[in-house]
Design an enzyme around this catalytic site. Structure first.
Site, PDB file in Angstrom:
ATOM      1  N   HIS A  72      58.883  14.036  44.737  1.00  0.00           N
ATOM      2  CA  HIS A  72      58.804  15.106  45.659  1.00  0.00           C
ATOM      3  C   HIS A  72      59.806  15.307  46.855  1.00  0.00           C
ATOM      4  CE1 HIS A  72      55.558  13.086  48.254  1.00  0.00           C
ATOM      5  NE2 HIS A  72      56.009  13.825  49.150  1.00  0.00           N
ATOM      6  N   ASP A 118      54.857  10.820  40.417  1.00  0.00           N
ATOM      7  CA  ASP A 118      55.695  11.085  41.826  1.00  0.00           C
ATOM      8  C   ASP A 118      56.469   9.991  41.852  1.00  0.00           C
ATOM      9  OD1 ASP A 118      56.613  12.431  43.813  1.00  0.00           O
ATOM     10  OD2 ASP A 118      54.663  12.005  44.934  1.00  0.00           O
ATOM     11  N   SER A 212      55.819   9.817  53.068  1.00  0.00           N
ATOM     12  CA  SER A 212      56.016   9.955  51.761  1.00  0.00           C
ATOM     13  C   SER A 212      57.199   9.080  51.181  1.00  0.00           C
ATOM     14  CB  SER A 212      56.275  11.397  51.160  1.00  0.00           C
ATOM     15  OG  SER A 212      55.060  11.956  50.931  1.00  0.00           O
TER      16      SER A 212
END
Length: 256
Positions: A72, A118, A212
Site C-alpha cells: 500500500h 501487503d 507502514s
C-alpha cells in the site's frame, strides 16, 4: 462492521510538504520511544521510503539494490515520485539518497480495508552501501510462526497520533506478539494467518501514521512488515504482513 474511516494503514498519510501541523499533547495515542542516534543498536536495516522528497513509509534493506516494504506504500502511485534515504537517524537529512528504478507488489494485493498480501519490493540505484549505519535485514525461515506472548520491537518514523506530523528521529517501541486466535478475538474479523498482530494496547504502545512498510522484529529477525491498524492508534494491536509466509515470493522477485 466498523466504518471504513475507522481503519487505516499506519503509513499512507497525504504528502503535506512543509505544512506545519499543531500537535496537542492530548492527541498522542501512540507511545513511541523517541530515540536518539546512539540509543538504537546501529547499524539498522530501516530506511525511509520517500514520496516527493518527504518521508512516506518505512522499508528495510534486503540487499544493496532492493528494499522490502508494504504494497500500500506504492500502490497507485508513480515510480518517478519515489526515492529511498538510507543510513540516517533523521528522514529529512543525512545518509544517502537512492532513485527508485523498479518495484513489484504482490500479485494478489488489493487496496481495500484489510490489506491481504501487503508486501512489495523496491529496486534502487545507486546500490545502498552497507556499513556503520546500515545493514541487511534478517529474514525468518519460510513458514516460521511468531509465538504469542513473544517480545517484539517495531521501528519507524511514524507520528504520535493518526493525522499528526511524523517525528523526524527514528523511533522504536517494545511490544508483544498476539497469537492469531487472540488477535481475531479482539478484532472479530480482518487478520488472516498471513498476518501477525503485535502491540500493548493497555499501555497505548503501537504504531501509527508513517510507520507502514517498516519492520517488526523478534530477537533481531524481521517477522513483520507494518501494514494496518484501527484508529485511534495503539488502542488495538496493529497488524503486520507475516514475512515468513512470503519468503518464496521475495526470492522470486529479488533473488534474496
Amino acid at each position: 462492521m466498523p466504518r471504513s474511516s475507522e481503519w487505516s494503514p499506519p503509513c499512507k498519510q497525504p504528502y503535506t510538504g512543509q505544512v506545519k501541523i499543531e500537535i496537542k499533547p492530548d492527541n498522542f495515542k501512540c507511545k513511541h520511544l523517541n530515540t536518539k542516534f546512539d540509543h538504537i543498536n546501529w547499524p539498522v536495516s530501516e530506511v525511509s521510503l520517500q514520496y516527493g522528497g518527504s518521508h512516506y513509509c518505512g522499508a528495510t534493506v534486503l540487499s544493496p539494490e532492493y528494499v522490502l516494504t508494504a504494497a500500500h506504500c506504492i500502490f497507485g502511485n508513480s515510480i518517478d515520485d519515489y526515492s529511498v534515504r538510507a543510513g540516517t537517524n533523521t528522514y529529512y537529512t543525512g545518509g544517502t539518497v537512492h532513485r527508485v528504478i523498479e518495484w513489484a507488489y504482490h500479485e494478489n494485493y488489493v487496496n481495500e480495508a484489510y490489506w491481504n498480501d501487503d508486501i512489495a519490493v523496491v529496486k534502487v540505484r545507486p546500490d545502498i552501501i552497507l556499513g556503520d549505519n546500515i545493514k541487511l535485514t534478517t529474514l525468518p525461515p519460510p513458514g516460521d510462526e511468531p509465538k504469542g506472548g513473544a517480545a517484539s520491537v517495531a521501528i519507524g518514523w511514524g507520528s504520535g497520533c493518526y493525522g499528526c506530523a511524523g517525528i523526524p528521529n527514528l523511533q522504536k517501541v517494545n511490544l508483544k506478539i498476539y497469537s492469531h486466535e487472540d488477535c481475531l478475538d479482539i478484532y472479530g474479523f480482518g487478520p488472516t494467518t498471513d498476518m501477525v498482530c503485535s502491540g500493548i494496547p493497555e499501555e497505548e504502545k503501537g504504531v501509527c501514521s508513517g510507520d507502514s512498510g517498516g519492520a517488526l522484529l523478534v530477537d533481531g529477525i524481521q517477522v513483520g512488515i507494518t501494514s494496518w491498524t484501527r484508529v485511534p492508534c495503539a488502542e488495538y494491536p496493529a497488524v503486520w504482513t507475516k514475512v515468513s509466509h512470503y519468503r518464496d515470493w521475495i526470492a522470486e522477485k529479488t533473488g534474496v
